[in-house]
Design a protein around this motif. Structure first.
Motif, PDB file in Angstrom:
ATOM      1  N   HIS B  76       0.839  -1.207   0.000  1.00 29.79           N
ATOM      2  CA  HIS B  76       0.000   0.000   0.000  1.00 29.79           C
ATOM      3  C   HIS B  76       0.873   1.254   0.000  1.00 29.79           C
ATOM      4  CE1 HIS B  76      -3.193   2.812   1.002  1.00 29.79           C
ATOM      5  NE2 HIS B  76      -2.438   3.249   2.006  1.00 29.79           N
ATOM      6  N   LEU B  77       1.901   1.280   0.845  1.00 25.78           N
ATOM      7  CA  LEU B  77       2.794   2.441   0.908  1.00 25.78           C
ATOM      8  C   LEU B  77       3.523   2.612  -0.425  1.00 25.78           C
ATOM      9  CD1 LEU B  77       4.407   1.955   4.460  1.00 25.78           C
ATOM     10  CD2 LEU B  77       2.614   3.586   3.829  1.00 25.78           C
ATOM     11  N   SER B  78       3.976   1.495  -0.983  1.00 27.36           N
ATOM     12  CA  SER B  78       4.696   1.530  -2.258  1.00 27.36           C
ATOM     13  C   SER B  78       3.825   2.097  -3.370  1.00 27.36           C
ATOM     14  CB  SER B  78       5.162   0.113  -2.596  1.00 27.36           C
ATOM     15  OG  SER B  78       5.500   0.025  -3.955  1.00 27.36           O
ATOM     16  N   SER B  79       2.523   1.743  -3.344  1.00 26.43           N
ATOM     17  CA  SER B  79       1.602   2.225  -4.387  1.00 26.43           C
ATOM     18  C   SER B  79       1.441   3.740  -4.308  1.00 26.43           C
ATOM     19  CB  SER B  79       0.242   1.542  -4.235  1.00 26.43           C
ATOM     20  OG  SER B  79      -0.455   2.096  -3.124  1.00 26.43           O
ATOM     21  N   GLN B  80       1.826   4.317  -3.175  1.00 29.92           N
ATOM     22  CA  GLN B  80       1.757   5.773  -3.033  1.00 29.92           C
ATOM     23  C   GLN B  80       3.118   6.420  -3.270  1.00 29.92           C
ATOM     24  OE1 GLN B  80      -0.103   6.303   0.939  1.00 29.92           O
ATOM     25  NE2 GLN B  80      -1.888   6.576  -0.393  1.00 29.92           N
ATOM     26  N   GLY B  81       4.035   5.633  -3.795  1.00 29.32           N
ATOM     27  CA  GLY B  81       5.350   6.191  -4.132  1.00 29.32           C
ATOM     28  C   GLY B  81       6.333   6.222  -2.979  1.00 29.32           C
ATOM     29  N   LYS B  82       5.960   5.596  -1.851  1.00 31.49           N
ATOM     30  CA  LYS B  82       6.886   5.563  -0.719  1.00 31.49           C
ATOM     31  C   LYS B  82       7.957   4.487  -0.936  1.00 31.49           C
ATOM     32  CE  LYS B  82       4.654   8.263   2.469  1.00 31.49           C
ATOM     33  NZ  LYS B  82       3.324   8.074   3.045  1.00 31.49           N
ATOM     34  N   LYS B  83       9.101   4.679  -0.281  1.00 28.90           N
ATOM     35  CA  LYS B  83      10.165   3.670  -0.327  1.00 28.90           C
ATOM     36  C   LYS B  83      10.307   3.027   1.056  1.00 28.90           C
ATOM     37  CE  LYS B  83      13.740   3.823  -2.862  1.00 28.90           C
ATOM     38  NZ  LYS B  83      15.168   4.114  -3.105  1.00 28.90           N
ATOM     39  N   ILE B  84      10.115   1.710   1.096  1.00 28.53           N
ATOM     40  CA  ILE B  84       9.991   1.009   2.376  1.00 28.53           C
ATOM     41  C   ILE B  84      11.129   0.017   2.601  1.00 28.53           C
ATOM     42  CG2 ILE B  84       8.434  -0.435   3.798  1.00 28.53           C
ATOM     43  CD1 ILE B  84       7.070   0.874   0.584  1.00 28.53           C
ATOM     44  N   ALA B  85      11.769   0.116   3.757  1.00 33.83           N
ATOM     45  CA  ALA B  85      12.740  -0.911   4.150  1.00 33.83           C
ATOM     46  C   ALA B  85      12.171  -1.689   5.325  1.00 33.83           C
ATOM     47  CB  ALA B  85      14.064  -0.267   4.537  1.00 33.83           C
ATOM     48  N   VAL B  86      12.233  -3.016   5.255  1.00 38.10           N
ATOM     49  CA  VAL B  86      11.721  -3.858   6.328  1.00 38.10           C
ATOM     50  C   VAL B  86      12.889  -4.611   6.976  1.00 38.10           C
ATOM     51  CG1 VAL B  86      10.162  -5.748   6.951  1.00 38.10           C
ATOM     52  CG2 VAL B  86       9.533  -4.168   5.103  1.00 38.10           C
ATOM     53  N   LEU B  87      13.090  -4.376   8.262  1.00 37.21           N
ATOM     54  CA  LEU B  87      14.151  -5.057   9.016  1.00 37.21           C
ATOM     55  C   LEU B  87      13.495  -5.895  10.097  1.00 37.21           C
ATOM     56  CD1 LEU B  87      16.299  -1.843   9.598  1.00 37.21           C
ATOM     57  CD2 LEU B  87      16.359  -3.364   7.610  1.00 37.21           C
ATOM     58  N   THR B  88      14.151  -6.955  10.503  1.00 38.95           N
ATOM     59  CA  THR B  88      13.558  -7.774  11.554  1.00 38.95           C
ATOM     60  C   THR B  88      14.544  -7.960  12.701  1.00 38.95           C
ATOM     61  OG1 THR B  88      14.334  -9.783  10.484  1.00 38.95           O
ATOM     62  CG2 THR B  88      12.113  -9.084   9.959  1.00 38.95           C
ATOM     63  N   ILE B  89      13.984  -8.004  13.918  1.00 37.25           N
ATOM     64  CA  ILE B  89      14.765  -8.379  15.096  1.00 37.25           C
ATOM     65  C   ILE B  89      14.145  -9.643  15.630  1.00 37.25           C
ATOM     66  CG2 ILE B  89      15.212  -7.825  17.510  1.00 37.25           C
ATOM     67  CD1 ILE B  89      15.899  -5.153  16.886  1.00 37.25           C
ATOM     68  N   ASP B  90      14.911 -10.699  15.645  1.00 36.55           N
ATOM     69  CA  ASP B  90      14.383 -11.979  16.103  1.00 36.55           C
ATOM     70  C   ASP B  90      15.270 -12.473  17.231  1.00 36.55           C
ATOM     71  OD1 ASP B  90      13.553 -14.502  16.546  1.00 36.55           O
ATOM     72  OD2 ASP B  90      13.635 -15.153  14.452  1.00 36.55           O
ATOM     73  N   PRO B  91      14.798 -12.286  18.479  1.00 35.89           N
ATOM     74  CA  PRO B  91      15.674 -12.623  19.606  1.00 35.89           C
ATOM     75  C   PRO B  91      16.035 -14.100  19.636  1.00 35.89           C
ATOM     76  CG  PRO B  91      13.429 -12.250  20.350  1.00 35.89           C
ATOM     77  CD  PRO B  91      13.469 -11.887  18.900  1.00 35.89           C
ATOM     78  N   SER B  92      15.147 -14.936  19.117  1.00 30.17           N
ATOM     79  CA  SER B  92      15.406 -16.375  19.174  1.00 30.17           C
ATOM     80  C   SER B  92      16.632 -16.739  18.349  1.00 30.17           C
ATOM     81  CB  SER B  92      14.199 -17.150  18.654  1.00 30.17           C
ATOM     82  OG  SER B  92      14.005 -16.858  17.284  1.00 30.17           O
ATOM     83  N   SER B  93      16.861 -16.009  17.270  1.00 32.05           N
ATOM     84  CA  SER B  93      17.978 -16.376  16.404  1.00 32.05           C
ATOM     85  C   SER B  93      19.308 -16.073  17.079  1.00 32.05           C
ATOM     86  CB  SER B  93      17.883 -15.668  15.055  1.00 32.05           C
ATOM     87  OG  SER B  93      18.136 -14.289  15.203  1.00 32.05           O
TER      88      SER B  93
END
Lengths: 329, 329
Positions: B76-93
């Motif tokens: 949805h954000l991308s369709s509005q021309g936004k640039k999105i970075a997704v990072l994850t924090i996974d304590p189990s790893s």
């Protein structure tokens, strides 16, 4: 008048002599380094006789009627032959040298009761110092034969977390307000509570307190379950008419029964001891760092550089730590 | 293939080249000491170009549909021309070297989107290490031109507090359950949330999610007010049908608008920088203490003595600190 010897003081505290107990607490609270060894000796002698009471923390913002509640609750316990010590932690007195709890903590009715001992707020430079003195005062009171220790604090600031870490049962006192039951209460306190008691449930106020009880019960129900296995509950009382006071004692008894049978009671005390051991260490490590003269100069400059995006917080921390450790082996 | 020079890498990251960004993040994540100086150089060069994005934290226990939600929300954000970075924090790893988030974090749909960059979990020995790498990765992504950074974590363990301390807006994702909306969620997370989103609000499930929304709204209302001036709210969405996804973006926009106008947005970022500066210092001070060989031997003995009531926690701490500091100037 000659001061009693440490040995004599210990014997008298263990015999439950109130004047000796007060004197021993004064030694513990003293910031005179000459008193430290004596204070430690007394605590070490009392430790094997301590740990046998029920410790109850009571918090609530000014105006909810904490003192009146503790008087009513304490008198009720006393009428059942219990011995109650009331201690207070007042963060305002250590920071501003004023006191939020003020004169109201005197609880003159309860103080006159032969089964009760009311000790006003320990003072100190830091919350850590106040917490230490309170924890050690608990030990002395227990060794002197008090079976119920009540720690009172105001529901603002950071003292609740400290109190929560030194009691078995944590009670949040409130009054019914215009939909803002929790205004002024620090975030997180509600989650710490084992019970929320809505005070001033008398006369025309009863419909409002009953409504507040329903709302709070619903909210408590939404919280994640507690390690104790206990489901926190909301209830009403009137410290004035004493309605509901006996029920609160029953609630606490049920909590103690549950947590003693499932092992949580002992586990929590072990964890609390470890918490205070580590907490004291961490505080002193930080104090040594922050009082280092080179660090004091550098820290402000470094904070500014971080805010101006010249350093990342991590690079800045590295710089400070290198400075701190370079003179240490 | 020859490695690009640090200078070249910086130029390419600032130009928004994804392959260069990935390479720079790998350098930051590296535990090879030879990479530390290079990594620091890159971060310092990126810092002046960072800090311009909106940082959103998303948490929720396994099964609430975090990946599907982030895909729908990111598209949805991308369709509005936004640039999105997704990072994850996974304590189990970091702890078990396994991963709770597992394969599901791949978000293949979103990863194919030219406006989006999906980077799987940073790994590390400690949560502190993972947090540091994530914070520095945010800086690189911002410098590379991403205007929306999403940090995903699982609603168990301690990573939420870390994520909460690095984002502008904190979103808790849930599903409607049999009265236990919050089961399995760590205590305190609900209070951190700026919005609670009940996912899977589609088909036969709509009455249940609507009911959950009402209950959670009521509970949120009982919490003390937030420093941001924002009143947290509960809403529903379906990551499957995309119902409610646009509304969530509007909620976040309103939050940003409010906090930018009342100054809280900037204040919070300043506080977060200071938090990470001090947090890093405190962690390293403790690490130096706990890795001291004399302390390692003494600590276990002292803990036992405290549990056997031979020492008070404070006396035990004093003993350990004297041992630690005696060799330091």
């Amino acid at each position: 008048m000659a001061q009693p010897s440490t040995e004599e003081l210990i014997t008298r505290v263990l015999a439950g002599e109130i004047s000796a107990l007060s004197r021993a607490i004064t030694l513990i609270e003293s910031s005179n380094p000459n008193h430290f060894a004596k204070a430690n000796e007394i605590i070490n002698a009392c430790l094997p006789h301590a740990n046998k009471s029920i410790r109850i923390g009571i918090t609530g913002v000014p105006g909810v009627g904490k003192s009146t509640f503790i008087e009513a609750f304490g008198k009720h316990l006393s009428s059942q032959g219990k011995k109650i010590a009331v201690l207070t932690i007042d963060p305002s007195s250590s920071i501003s040298h004023g006191s939020i709890l003020g004169d109201k903590t005197r609880m003159e009715e309860l103080a006159k009761d032969p089964n009760a001992y009311v000790r006003p707020s320990a003072s100190g430079e830091t919350l850590g110092g106040v917490a230490r003195k309170t924890r050690e005062t608990i030990i002395l009171c227990e060794a002197a034969g008090f079976d119920t220790i009540i720690i009172e604090t105001v529901g603002v600031g950071q003292s609740e977390t400290a109190v929560h870490s030194m009691v078995d049962f944590f009670l949040l006192l409130q009054i019914a307000g215009a939909g803002d039951e929790l205004q002024g209460i620090k975030r997180g306190i509600m989650e710490m509570a084992d019970a929320i008691v809505i005070n001033k449930s008398d006369g025309d106020n009863i419909p409002k307190t009953t409504q507040a009880k329903t709302e709070l019960s619903r909210a408590l129900h939404l919280f994640p379950s507690k390690k104790s296995g206990w489901i926190p509950l909301a209830t009403t009382c009137s410290a004035k008419t004493h309605d509901g006071i006996a029920e609160i004692e029953q609630i606490i008894s049920k909590y103690i029964e549950l947590t003693k049978s499932n092992g949580y009671f002992d586990t929590k005390r072990v964890e609390q001891n470890e918490f205070w051991l580590l907490e004291t260490i961490h505080n002193q490590l930080q104090q040594d760092f922050y009082t280092n003269s080179e660090i004091q100069d550098l820290l402000e400059k470094t904070k500014k550089a971080v805010q101006n995006n010249e350093y990342s917080p991590f690079a800045a921390a590295q710089l400070l730590l290198e400075t701190y450790f370079k003179n240490k082996p």
